[in-house]
Write a protein that holds these residues in place. Structure first.
Motif, PDB file in Angstrom:
ATOM      1  N   ARG A   1      -1.774  11.351  -9.932  1.00  9.65           N
ATOM      2  CA  ARG A   1      -1.932  12.116  -8.691  1.00  9.65           C
ATOM      3  C   ARG A   1      -2.750  13.376  -8.942  1.00  9.65           C
ATOM      4  NH1 ARG A   1       1.520  15.768  -5.118  1.00  9.65           N
ATOM      5  NH2 ARG A   1       0.479  15.539  -3.126  1.00  9.65           N
TER       6      ARG A   1
ATOM      7  N   SER B   1       0.666   5.637  -1.082  1.00  2.00           N
ATOM      8  CA  SER B   1      -0.146   6.766  -1.541  1.00  2.00           C
ATOM      9  C   SER B   1       0.373   7.260  -2.880  1.00  2.00           C
ATOM     10  CB  SER B   1      -0.111   7.897  -0.507  1.00  2.00           C
ATOM     11  OG  SER B   1       1.181   8.483  -0.484  1.00  2.00           O
ATOM     12  N   ARG B   2      -0.448   8.041  -3.554  1.00  2.00           N
ATOM     13  CA  ARG B   2      -0.042   8.616  -4.851  1.00  2.00           C
ATOM     14  C   ARG B   2       1.163   9.533  -4.674  1.00  2.00           C
ATOM     15  NH1 ARG B   2      -2.043   5.638  -8.824  1.00  2.00           N
ATOM     16  NH2 ARG B   2      -4.283   5.396  -8.666  1.00  2.00           N
ATOM     17  N   ARG B   3       1.201  10.256  -3.552  1.00  2.00           N
ATOM     18  CA  ARG B   3       2.335  11.138  -3.296  1.00  2.00           C
ATOM     19  C   ARG B   3       3.630  10.338  -3.174  1.00  2.00           C
ATOM     20  NH1 ARG B   3       2.214  13.663   2.102  1.00  2.00           N
ATOM     21  NH2 ARG B   3       4.096  12.554   2.557  1.00  2.00           N
ATOM     22  N   ASP B   4       3.564   9.202  -2.482  1.00  2.00           N
ATOM     23  CA  ASP B   4       4.743   8.356  -2.341  1.00  2.00           C
ATOM     24  C   ASP B   4       5.170   7.765  -3.680  1.00  2.00           C
ATOM     25  OD1 ASP B   4       4.806   8.887   0.361  1.00  2.00           O
ATOM     26  OD2 ASP B   4       3.728   7.050   0.919  1.00  2.00           O
ATOM     27  N   LYS B   5       4.195   7.389  -4.503  1.00  2.00           N
ATOM     28  CA  LYS B   5       4.521   6.869  -5.832  1.00  2.00           C
ATOM     29  C   LYS B   5       5.173   7.944  -6.692  1.00  2.00           C
ATOM     30  CE  LYS B   5       1.061   3.236  -6.294  1.00  2.00           C
ATOM     31  NZ  LYS B   5      -0.061   2.736  -7.096  1.00  2.00           N
TER      32      LYS B   5
ATOM     33  N   GLU C   1      -6.343  12.381  -9.302  1.00  2.00           N
ATOM     34  CA  GLU C   1      -6.907  12.022  -8.003  1.00  2.00           C
ATOM     35  C   GLU C   1      -7.181  13.260  -7.149  1.00  2.00           C
ATOM     36  OE1 GLU C   1      -4.621  10.096  -4.562  1.00  2.00           O
ATOM     37  OE2 GLU C   1      -5.557   8.415  -5.604  1.00  2.00           O
ATOM     38  N   ARG C   2      -6.292  14.238  -7.186  1.00  2.00           N
ATOM     39  CA  ARG C   2      -6.489  15.461  -6.394  1.00  2.00           C
ATOM     40  C   ARG C   2      -7.653  16.280  -6.916  1.00  2.00           C
ATOM     41  NH1 ARG C   2      -1.119  18.627  -5.440  1.00  2.00           N
ATOM     42  NH2 ARG C   2      -2.340  19.547  -3.781  1.00  2.00           N
TER      43      ARG C   2
ATOM     44  N   PRO D   1       0.836  -1.200   0.000  1.00  2.00           N
ATOM     45  CA  PRO D   1       0.000   0.000   0.000  1.00  2.00           C
ATOM     46  C   PRO D   1       0.876   1.257   0.000  1.00  2.00           C
ATOM     47  CG  PRO D   1      -0.576  -1.449   1.843  1.00  2.00           C
ATOM     48  CD  PRO D   1       0.615  -2.028   1.168  1.00  2.00           C
TER      49      PRO D   1
END
Length: 158
Positions: free
Chosen positions: A139, A36-40, A142-143, A34
């Motif tokens: 991202r 987050s998009r920010r981490d990706k 998604e935002r 798992p």
């Protein structure tokens, strides 16, 4: 040979990571962590920065004389005085030039392995760049589609 094997393994790993990023696998599998998009986005940005930097460094070392002046690339960096070689033909990708010396002999500015290494180092950088752009677009999407975050309740009863 070791360089080519390493480059091949690197490109294969990046290709698998890019395919995984495109398919966006669901959680629950043992290989899917798992994130987050920010981490990706941060992860793919780091990969793009590293591989892009390697490409720029290798290309800069191989083609610095071409970038300084393509028409005089063969004579750059030395004190030839009146018998400087002339640049007959040049190309920026791969960074290569054909030099003609005053004796009439011709030769390549860079050995073939240097020119092909500079060209091959672009493949991992392009794959990482494609992954970064894909992660950034996901991202951003998604935002935009997320509902606005409600702040603390305030009253203007004055």
């Amino acid at each position: 040979m070791v360089l080519w094997a390493g480059l091949l393994v690197l490109a294969a790993c990046l290709l698998v990571a890019l395919i995984a990023e495109c398919l966006d696998p669901r959680l629950g599998s043992g290989l899917v962590v798992p994130m987050s998009r920010r981490d990706k986005l941060r992860r793919t940005g780091t990969a793009f920065f590293v591989f892009g930097s390697v490409f720029v460094m290798v290309y800069g070392l191989a083609g610095w004389r071409l970038l300084a002046g393509p028409s005089s690339a063969c004579a750059a960096g030395a004190d030839w005085q009146s018998s400087a070689p002339t640049t007959v033909a040049y190309g920026f990708f791969p960074p290569q030039a054909t030099c003609r010396y005053t004796s009439g002999m011709t030769g390549q500015l860079n050995p073939d392995w240097v020119a092909s290494s500079a060209t091959a180092s672009a493949v991992p950088a392009l794959l990482a760049g494609a992954g970064f752009v894909l992660a950034w677009r996901r991202r951003r999407t998604e935002r935009r589609s997320a509902p606005p975050v409600a702040g603390p309740a305030t009253s203007d009863a004055s």
